[in-house]
Structure formats: structure tokens, C-alpha cells
Design a protein around this motif. Structure first.
Motif, short mmCIF file in Angstrom:
data_model
loop_
_atom_site.label_atom_id
_atom_site.label_comp_id
_atom_site.label_asym_id
_atom_site.label_seq_id
_atom_site.Cartn_x
_atom_site.Cartn_y
_atom_site.Cartn_z
N PRO A 10 0.83 -1.21 0.00
CA PRO A 10 0.00 0.00 0.00
C PRO A 10 0.86 1.26 0.00
CG PRO A 10 0.01 -1.01 2.18
CD PRO A 10 0.76 -1.94 1.27
N CYS A 60 -4.57 1.57 -1.54
CA CYS A 60 -4.23 0.34 -2.24
C CYS A 60 -3.26 0.62 -3.39
CB CYS A 60 -5.50 -0.30 -2.79
SG CYS A 60 -5.22 -1.77 -3.80
N SER A 65 -7.91 -4.33 -4.30
CA SER A 65 -8.62 -4.30 -3.03
C SER A 65 -10.14 -4.31 -3.21
CB SER A 65 -8.23 -3.04 -2.25
OG SER A 65 -8.99 -2.91 -1.08
N CYS A 71 -6.42 -0.06 1.17
CA CYS A 71 -5.80 -1.39 1.15
C CYS A 71 -6.57 -2.34 2.05
CB CYS A 71 -4.34 -1.28 1.62
SG CYS A 71 -3.52 -2.87 1.79
#
Length: 89
Positions: A10, A60, A65, A71
Motif C-alpha cells: 500500500p 491500495c 482491493s 488497502c
């Protein structure tokens, strides 16, 4: 449809209360994790994130995701041969 994997981790970002950030959903932006308009001509659009408070948000990087733009750990389940090297630092 999921975007191109931009990173296998992330992107931690400081966000400011009251501001809106536009997360890159296509994975093509050169300004990850945020949109730079690279999605033009694709079926993707950036996803708006409205910061409710000052904090660090983990956006993310793998674009897979289920909680986009945040994330959810999906990057840890990707096959090791997928994705780009993590070069966002």
C-alpha cells in the motif's frame, strides 16, 4: 475489472481533514496512488476519498482491493510473479 498492479504494497499517505483525494483505479498514473489523468481512453475513473480527519491512510497499490481505495491486504495474496516492483519510495 481491476486496474494494473502499480505496487505490491500500500501507499501510506497523510491526508488532511476536509480534503478530497482522487485515487488512481487504473494503475497507470505516474503519481501513485493518486490520479494524473492516465485513465483517459480506458473504462476506469478515479475514486474520490474524502478525508474525515487528519491521519495516515493506506491507499491500495495493487488496485485489487475490495475496499478501494483503501488497502485490504489483497496484495499479500497475489502470486509472486504478478505486479511491478514496489518503487514508490
Amino acid at each position: 475489472m481491476k486496474g494494473k498492479i502499480a505496487a505490491t504494497t500500500p501507499f501510506p499517505q497523510d491526508v488532511e481533514q476536509g480534503k478530497t483525494y482522487y485515487w488512481c483505479a487504473c494503475g497507470l498514473s505516474k503519481k501513485q496512488p493518486f490520479c494524473d489523468g492516465s485513465h483517459k481512453g480506458t473504462e476506469f475513473s478515479p475514486i474520490a476519498y474524502h478525508a474525515e480527519k487528519n491521519q495516515i491512510v493506506f491507499f491500495c497499490g495493487c488496485k485489487q482491493s475490495s475496499r478501494q481505495p483503501i488497502c485490504d491486504g489483497t496484495h499479500s495474496k497475489l502470486p509472486s510473479d504478478q505486479g511491478e516492483p514496489n518503487n514508490h519510495r
